[in-house]
Design a protein around this motif. Structure first.
Motif, short mmCIF file in Angstrom:
data_model
loop_
_atom_site.label_atom_id
_atom_site.label_comp_id
_atom_site.label_asym_id
_atom_site.label_seq_id
_atom_site.Cartn_x
_atom_site.Cartn_y
_atom_site.Cartn_z
N GLU A 148 1.00 -1.23 0.04
CA GLU A 148 0.57 -0.15 0.04
C GLU A 148 0.99 1.61 -0.28
N GLU A 149 1.83 1.37 0.59
CA GLU A 149 2.80 2.00 0.91
C GLU A 149 3.18 2.57 0.09
N GLU A 152 0.85 4.07 -3.01
CA GLU A 152 1.16 6.20 -2.89
C GLU A 152 1.61 6.02 -3.14
N CYS A 155 2.14 7.23 -6.88
CA CYS A 155 0.37 7.39 -7.08
C CYS A 155 1.67 9.05 -6.88
#
Length: 191
Positions: A148-149, A152, A155
């Motif tokens: 997830e990190e 992110e 992104c």
């Protein structure tokens, strides 16, 4: 040629005469989406500055799984640095994802430019140093951050690519399977 000259002038300031010399050593090429610019086994003799479009570099393992190393979009450079610097056969694919216009600099002309405009040696050293830092940061992220990190960070680094690049390629870039990526993205959207 304004974009590439602006890119250079972020790090070294060229005179008008030096800009003319630089421009005389590069060409502009257009590539259609899905074109292969380089394949494993080829010797990379050119580096590419992206005026427009999206290009990626990747490798394929023995199980036919793709591993995306880089995405390059407007204002970025791309090449198989191992092959380009050693002039040995490389192991990367370089593929155009979105129609691209690129400024092409051959290894031979880059070497000539080092002699004619010594500031360019400094410019390319800075590019290589920045690339080394980015690669080390990505390696550290892959070792210490959750998926997830890493997503992110992707992104925030590539905000325009999220809608333009296939999800399976983003999954490959952050080091997860497409199935895991899909589930992870669904969880993140629920938050």
């Amino acid at each position: 040629m304004k974009k590439i000259l602006d890119n250079i002038n972020k790090h070294v300031i060229l005179t008008a005469d030096e800009e003319d010399i630089f421009i005389s050593k590069v060409t502009i090429e257009n590539f259609k989406a899905k074109s292969m610019v380089l394949k494993p086994g080829d010797i990379c003799t050119k580096s590419y500055f992206i005026n427009s479009g999206i290009i990626r570099s990747f490798t394929v393992n023995d199980n036919s799984v793709e591993h995306v190393l880089n995405f390059s979009c407007e204002g970025w450079w791309i090449s198989d640095m191992y092959s380009y610097l050693t002039q040995k056969p490389g192991n990367l694919f370089i593929e155009v994802l979105e129609d691209a216009e690129v400024v092409v600099l051959s290894k031979e002309n880059q070497e000539l430019l080092y002699y004619e405009i010594s500031k360019l040696e400094r410019f390319f050293r800075i590019l290589i140093e920045n690339s080394l830092i980015a690669n080390q940061e990505r390696l550290m992220d892959n070792l210490s951050l959750s998926a997830e990190e890493r997503f992110e960070k992707f992104c925030s680094k590539y905000p325009t690519l999220i809608q333009k690049v296939p999800q399976k390629q983003i999954a490959s870039f952050i080091g997860v399977t497409p199935e895991f990526f899909s589930k992870m993205k669904a969880r993140l959207l629920k938050k």
